[in-house]
Design a protein around this motif. Structure first.
Motif, PDB file in Angstrom:
ATOM      1  N   GLU A  29       0.824  -1.223   0.000  1.00  0.00           N
ATOM      2  CA  GLU A  29       0.000   0.000   0.000  1.00  0.00           C
ATOM      3  C   GLU A  29       0.850   1.263   0.000  1.00  0.00           C
ATOM      4  OE1 GLU A  29      -2.367  -0.455   3.523  1.00  0.00           O
ATOM      5  OE2 GLU A  29      -3.485  -2.149   2.682  1.00  0.00           O
ATOM      6  N   GLY A  30       2.193   1.095   0.032  1.00  0.00           N
ATOM      7  CA  GLY A  30       3.085   2.260  -0.042  1.00  0.00           C
ATOM      8  C   GLY A  30       3.434   2.862   1.308  1.00  0.00           C
ATOM      9  N   ARG A  31       3.101   2.152   2.395  1.00  0.00           N
ATOM     10  CA  ARG A  31       3.423   2.679   3.734  1.00  0.00           C
ATOM     11  C   ARG A  31       4.918   2.571   4.022  1.00  0.00           C
ATOM     12  NH1 ARG A  31      -0.456   1.976   7.829  1.00  0.00           N
ATOM     13  NH2 ARG A  31       1.186   2.517   9.283  1.00  0.00           N
ATOM     14  N   THR A  32       5.462   3.512   4.779  1.00  0.00           N
ATOM     15  CA  THR A  32       6.854   3.400   5.251  1.00  0.00           C
ATOM     16  C   THR A  32       6.865   2.413   6.420  1.00  0.00           C
ATOM     17  OG1 THR A  32       7.269   5.677   4.644  1.00  0.00           O
ATOM     18  CG2 THR A  32       8.822   4.682   6.200  1.00  0.00           C
ATOM     19  N   ILE A  33       7.738   1.419   6.285  1.00  0.00           N
ATOM     20  CA  ILE A  33       7.788   0.380   7.320  1.00  0.00           C
ATOM     21  C   ILE A  33       9.178   0.366   7.960  1.00  0.00           C
ATOM     22  CG2 ILE A  33       7.744  -2.139   7.686  1.00  0.00           C
ATOM     23  CD1 ILE A  33       4.959  -1.028   7.140  1.00  0.00           C
ATOM     24  N   TYR A  34       9.210   0.299   9.284  1.00  0.00           N
ATOM     25  CA  TYR A  34      10.467   0.124  10.019  1.00  0.00           C
ATOM     26  C   TYR A  34      10.437  -1.307  10.567  1.00  0.00           C
ATOM     27  CZ  TYR A  34      10.140   5.176   9.776  1.00  0.00           C
ATOM     28  OH  TYR A  34      10.003   6.465   9.326  1.00  0.00           O
ATOM     29  N   ASN A  35      11.212  -2.177   9.927  1.00  0.00           N
ATOM     30  CA  ASN A  35      11.119  -3.587  10.314  1.00  0.00           C
ATOM     31  C   ASN A  35      12.154  -3.932  11.379  1.00  0.00           C
ATOM     32  OD1 ASN A  35      10.723  -6.280  10.556  1.00  0.00           O
ATOM     33  ND2 ASN A  35      11.035  -6.791   8.390  1.00  0.00           N
ATOM     34  N   LEU A  36      11.709  -3.972  12.619  1.00  0.00           N
ATOM     35  CA  LEU A  36      12.610  -4.289  13.733  1.00  0.00           C
ATOM     36  C   LEU A  36      12.309  -5.687  14.273  1.00  0.00           C
ATOM     37  CD1 LEU A  36      12.459  -0.864  15.664  1.00  0.00           C
ATOM     38  CD2 LEU A  36      13.803  -1.496  13.658  1.00  0.00           C
ATOM     39  N   SER A  37      11.769  -6.536  13.422  1.00  0.00           N
ATOM     40  CA  SER A  37      11.407  -7.878  13.900  1.00  0.00           C
ATOM     41  C   SER A  37      12.471  -8.917  13.565  1.00  0.00           C
ATOM     42  CB  SER A  37      10.068  -8.316  13.303  1.00  0.00           C
ATOM     43  OG  SER A  37      10.206  -8.561  11.923  1.00  0.00           O
ATOM     44  N   VAL A  38      13.343  -8.623  12.610  1.00  0.00           N
ATOM     45  CA  VAL A  38      14.290  -9.650  12.173  1.00  0.00           C
ATOM     46  C   VAL A  38      15.551  -9.664  13.039  1.00  0.00           C
ATOM     47  CG1 VAL A  38      13.621  -9.816   9.764  1.00  0.00           C
ATOM     48  CG2 VAL A  38      15.164  -8.005  10.472  1.00  0.00           C
ATOM     49  N   GLY A  39      16.155 -10.846  13.152  1.00  0.00           N
ATOM     50  CA  GLY A  39      17.384 -10.970  13.947  1.00  0.00           C
ATOM     51  C   GLY A  39      18.613 -11.141  13.077  1.00  0.00           C
ATOM     52  N   THR A  40      18.576 -10.589  11.878  1.00  0.00           N
ATOM     53  CA  THR A  40      19.731 -10.724  10.976  1.00  0.00           C
ATOM     54  C   THR A  40      20.471  -9.391  10.920  1.00  0.00           C
ATOM     55  OG1 THR A  40      18.447 -12.231   9.629  1.00  0.00           O
ATOM     56  CG2 THR A  40      20.428 -11.325   8.630  1.00  0.00           C
ATOM     57  N   PRO A  41      21.772  -9.388  11.225  1.00  0.00           N
ATOM     58  CA  PRO A  41      22.504  -8.123  11.181  1.00  0.00           C
ATOM     59  C   PRO A  41      22.466  -7.508   9.788  1.00  0.00           C
ATOM     60  CG  PRO A  41      23.886  -9.881  12.090  1.00  0.00           C
ATOM     61  CD  PRO A  41      22.642 -10.524  11.578  1.00  0.00           C
ATOM     62  N   ASP A  42      22.409  -6.170   9.744  1.00  0.00           N
ATOM     63  CA  ASP A  42      22.475  -5.491   8.446  1.00  0.00           C
ATOM     64  C   ASP A  42      23.908  -5.109   8.094  1.00  0.00           C
ATOM     65  OD1 ASP A  42      22.194  -3.767  10.722  1.00  0.00           O
ATOM     66  OD2 ASP A  42      22.012  -2.066   9.355  1.00  0.00           O
ATOM     67  N   PHE A  43      24.882  -5.448   8.955  1.00  0.00           N
ATOM     68  CA  PHE A  43      26.283  -5.155   8.645  1.00  0.00           C
ATOM     69  C   PHE A  43      26.828  -6.214   7.684  1.00  0.00           C
ATOM     70  CE2 PHE A  43      25.822  -3.357  13.010  1.00  0.00           C
ATOM     71  CZ  PHE A  43      26.029  -2.032  12.670  1.00  0.00           C
ATOM     72  N   ALA A  44      27.905  -5.846   6.960  1.00  0.00           N
ATOM     73  CA  ALA A  44      28.488  -6.768   5.967  1.00  0.00           C
ATOM     74  C   ALA A  44      29.537  -7.667   6.613  1.00  0.00           C
ATOM     75  CB  ALA A  44      29.137  -5.949   4.850  1.00  0.00           C
ATOM     76  N   PRO A  45      29.743  -8.856   6.038  1.00  0.00           N
ATOM     77  CA  PRO A  45      30.865  -9.684   6.514  1.00  0.00           C
ATOM     78  C   PRO A  45      32.193  -8.985   6.203  1.00  0.00           C
ATOM     79  CG  PRO A  45      29.859 -10.661   4.556  1.00  0.00           C
ATOM     80  CD  PRO A  45      29.007  -9.481   4.943  1.00  0.00           C
ATOM     81  N   TYR A  46      33.233  -9.335   6.940  1.00  0.00           N
ATOM     82  CA  TYR A  46      34.521  -8.642   6.784  1.00  0.00           C
ATOM     83  C   TYR A  46      35.260  -9.175   5.553  1.00  0.00           C
ATOM     84  CZ  TYR A  46      33.087  -7.876  11.599  1.00  0.00           C
ATOM     85  OH  TYR A  46      32.341  -7.580  12.718  1.00  0.00           O
ATOM     86  N   ASP A  47      36.018  -8.272   4.905  1.00  0.00           N
ATOM     87  CA  ASP A  47      36.649  -8.609   3.619  1.00  0.00           C
ATOM     88  C   ASP A  47      37.539  -9.851   3.698  1.00  0.00           C
ATOM     89  OD1 ASP A  47      35.406  -6.488   2.509  1.00  0.00           O
ATOM     90  OD2 ASP A  47      37.148  -5.152   2.480  1.00  0.00           O
ATOM     91  N   HIS A  48      38.342  -9.960   4.756  1.00  0.00           N
ATOM     92  CA  HIS A  48      39.287 -11.087   4.802  1.00  0.00           C
ATOM     93  C   HIS A  48      38.553 -12.425   4.922  1.00  0.00           C
ATOM     94  CE1 HIS A  48      38.667 -10.055   9.072  1.00  0.00           C
ATOM     95  NE2 HIS A  48      39.084 -11.274   9.373  1.00  0.00           N
ATOM     96  N   VAL A  49      37.356 -12.380   5.486  1.00  0.00           N
ATOM     97  CA  VAL A  49      36.578 -13.622   5.613  1.00  0.00           C
ATOM     98  C   VAL A  49      35.979 -13.993   4.248  1.00  0.00           C
ATOM     99  CG1 VAL A  49      34.619 -14.695   6.792  1.00  0.00           C
ATOM    100  CG2 VAL A  49      36.087 -13.068   8.018  1.00  0.00           C
ATOM    101  N   VAL A  50      35.465 -12.986   3.555  1.00  0.00           N
ATOM    102  CA  VAL A  50      34.883 -13.213   2.220  1.00  0.00           C
ATOM    103  C   VAL A  50      35.969 -13.716   1.252  1.00  0.00           C
ATOM    104  CG1 VAL A  50      33.711 -12.121   0.265  1.00  0.00           C
ATOM    105  CG2 VAL A  50      33.131 -11.438   2.601  1.00  0.00           C
TER     106      VAL A  50
END
Ligand SMILES: Cc1ncc(COP(=O)(O)O)c(C=O)c1O
Length: 386
Positions: A28-49
């Motif tokens: 419907e075009g609403r702005t949603i703030y999704n604070l329900s997930v437990g997955t970090p939004d940070f990236a994995p570190y380069d040396h690990v990738v």
């Protein structure tokens, strides 16, 4: 077909229902703030990738991985010594699993006979219960309540239940309630385990997300822990590799080998390139892990300060990537409140009741947006008059 009655022990996923509602609002075009997930939004570190990418380029690394690489087990032992100050972890005290979720899910099958009891926290991370149900075990709960700062309070556990139980799951920092263990609490738990001949299974998913004080540690660093316990240790949250499924059971070798025997009937082991990535994470620099902890702390401050400013009780949030907020305005039904918060403010959170009966009256909010995003979510809640 009549499926196993085992399936009847599991309810419908609360996340699925909330997700449907969220998708509808987004459409419907609403702005949603999704604070329900437990997955970090940070990236994995380069040396690990890079370690993963290099290994994946070698066809040999795509074969069945029938064992944990000795370098991987050694890397875990060395990490426990250097990061947590736990000396004496040897490779026979380490077994990999596909993340703690899978490990805890299967642990009951290795430890319990049908009808055996296991103690789990209430509220808790849901697989703690599922691992007992899968193994036809009996669940007994111990509360994590505001009265005791959301920490285990072993003096309140019925001694007869403790005598009957085979293992007790302890997980600090605690999802969903956001409490962090103290030396005194761990000492009490270890003494309790000795008194009742209980195995302590400690889930240490958030060792690197602890606020306002010393760095997080390991259960195994406390005197006597290595005799009474094992610890699930996951790279998911510290290294932002949740999808790679990298976890370990560490500690008493009799328990670790029972667990490895059970798992070897089911699975062939961790994809070699992922093992290489895990080695890179465990042996590499940890400055990014510390920088990330401070970022989570800024988020925690933004959300908790904001909620307090608009009249909510300040949430419990000493560690993990979650805050545990009491429902505002005298509300008591966490599922109804989540629907109201989503519909009126566009903020998606998880009902406390989905983590166990003692979670009713609370919601869990994940710190998965930068501070500005969390401030905007608070502003939306304020504008909705909640
Ligand atoms: C307490 C706790 N244990 C375990 C996990 C899952 O960890 P893993 O990714 O290693 O399966 C989570 C994820 O949210 C968690 O909160």
């Amino acid at each position: 077909m009549k499926f196993s009655s085992r399936l009847d022990r599991f309810g419908d996923e609360v996340f699925a229902a909330l997700n449907q509602r969220r998708l509808k609002l987004e459409a419907e075009g609403r702005t949603i703030y999704n604070l329900s997930v437990g997955t970090p939004d940070f990236a994995p570190y380069d040396h690990v990738v890079e370690a993963l990418r290099d290994a994946a380029a070698d066809p040999v690394q795509w074969k069945y991985s029938l064992r944990d690489l000795p370098e991987l087990k050694q890397a875990v032992c060395d990490y426990y010594a250097s990061r947590f100050g736990v000396e004496g972890i040897t490779p026979d005290m380490v077994a990999s699993c596909n993340g703690t979720q899978e490990g805890v899910g299967h642990l009951g099958l290795a430890l319990l006979d049908p009808g055996d009891t296991a103690l789990v926290p209430d509220p808790c991370y849901p697989v703690f219960e599922a691992g007992v149900k899968i193994a036809d075990g009996e669940l007994a709960y111990y509360p994590l309540s505001a009265e005791h700062d959301f920490l285990p309070h072993v003096a309140d556990i019925d001694p007869a239940v403790a005598d009957r139980a085979k293992y007790m799951i302890v997980s600090l920092p605690a999802n969903p309630v956001g409490s962090v263990g103290t030396p005194e609490v761990y000492e009490e738990i270890i003494a309790f385990a000795r008194e009742h001949d209980l195995l302590i299974v400690h889930d240490n998913a958030y060792s690197d997300i602890v606020y306002d004080g010393p760095r997080g540690g390991s259960f195994l660093q406390y005197p006597g822990a290595l005799e009474v316990g094992v610890e699930f240790f996951s790279l998911s949250k510290s290294f932002n590799v949740t999808g790679a499924r990298i976890g370990f059971l560490v500690g008493r070798s009799d328990v670790v080998s029972a667990f490895a025997k059970l798992r070897s009937q089911i699975d062939f082991g961790m994809f070699y390139p992922i093992q290489k990535a895990a080695i890179a994470a465990l042996t590499g620099p940890l400055d990014q892990v510390e920088a990330q902890r401070l970022k989570y702390q800024e988020r925690r401050d933004a959300l908790c300060d904001g909620l307090e400013r608009i009249g909510w009780e300040r949430p419990n949030a000493h560690g993990t990537m979650f805050v545990w907020a009491k429902l505002p305005g005298g509300r008591t039904d966490s599922m109804a409140f989540c629907e109201e918060l989503m519909d009126r403010a566009g903020v998606v959170v998880t009902p406390g009741a989905s983590f166990g009966p003692s979670g009713e009256g609370y919601v869990r909010m994940a710190l998965v947006l930068p501070p500005e995003g969390l401030q905007a979510a608070v502003a939306a809640i304020e504008a909705a008059g909640i």
